[in-house]
Design an enzyme around this catalytic site. Sequence first.
Site, PDB file in Angstrom:
ATOM      1  N   LYS A 126      66.685   8.674  58.235  1.00 39.73           N
ATOM      2  CA  LYS A 126      67.096   8.792  56.835  1.00 39.73           C
ATOM      3  C   LYS A 126      67.592  10.223  56.549  1.00 39.73           C
ATOM      4  O   LYS A 126      68.662  10.417  55.984  1.00 39.73           O
ATOM      5  CB  LYS A 126      65.928   8.452  55.906  1.00 39.73           C
ATOM      6  N   ASP A 144      66.610   5.319  51.204  1.00 39.19           N
ATOM      7  CA  ASP A 144      65.378   5.927  50.691  1.00 39.19           C
ATOM      8  C   ASP A 144      64.698   4.912  49.773  1.00 39.19           C
ATOM      9  O   ASP A 144      65.116   3.759  49.683  1.00 39.19           O
ATOM     10  CB  ASP A 144      65.689   7.248  49.965  1.00 39.19           C
TER      11      ASP A 144
END
Length: 219
Positions: A126, A144
């Site tokens: 991420k 996220d």
Amino acid sequence: MIGSTMKKENRVKLFEDYLDELFPNPRCELEYNKDYELLIAVVLSAQTTDKRVNQVTRVLFERYPSLEALVTARLDDVADILRPIGTFLKKAVFVQKIAEALLENYHGHVPNDPSSLQKLPGVGRKTSNVVLSNLYDYPAIAVDTHVERVSKRLRFCRQSDDVSVVEAKLQKVYAKKNWARRHHQMVLFGRYHCKAVKPECDGCKMRGICPYYQKLSKK
Ligand code: SF4
């Protein structure tokens, strides 16, 4: 046609138009002036808000204005600056190890490929996606908490999908050239509209086709 019967691609199209209307110029809300400052800010943003990260990085990068300064800083002082964002000791170690690795292996710059980035301490997929899309226009969709929640509420994926599946499904619904843009827009949409607690459905244009809203209204 309501959300539960409207085809996913039509829901996606409506959502993309809405995102462009709400956030025509989306950008990351983490503050940074140098490439490594963004990388460090993204690592620090785990389990906290961008607002809090900005508050601590303003102090951190003013007191230690270079990678060399970060490497030679006292760990307890770095940790003390990071205290407001939680898990501060672990994050302080990451900051110093990242600074050290960038100086030793990348001439003080953030590498522009996912595999090198993900070898850095504290950097997962991420973080790597957020950094690459912001610094290098790399096509990536970082999933996220906001992106995941919005995707599930709008049923672009299943509730049970983990983040890697959510990412793969979003890559299929959006054109590749828009991946980074949609990521930023979905983060902002989740942060300010489709909030985790008390989403602002009353003013949301997706309400008429949102499966999550329709399920809530039936209760
Ligand atoms: S209607 Fe509510 S739950 Fe659905 S996308 Fe909008 S804010 Fe989110």
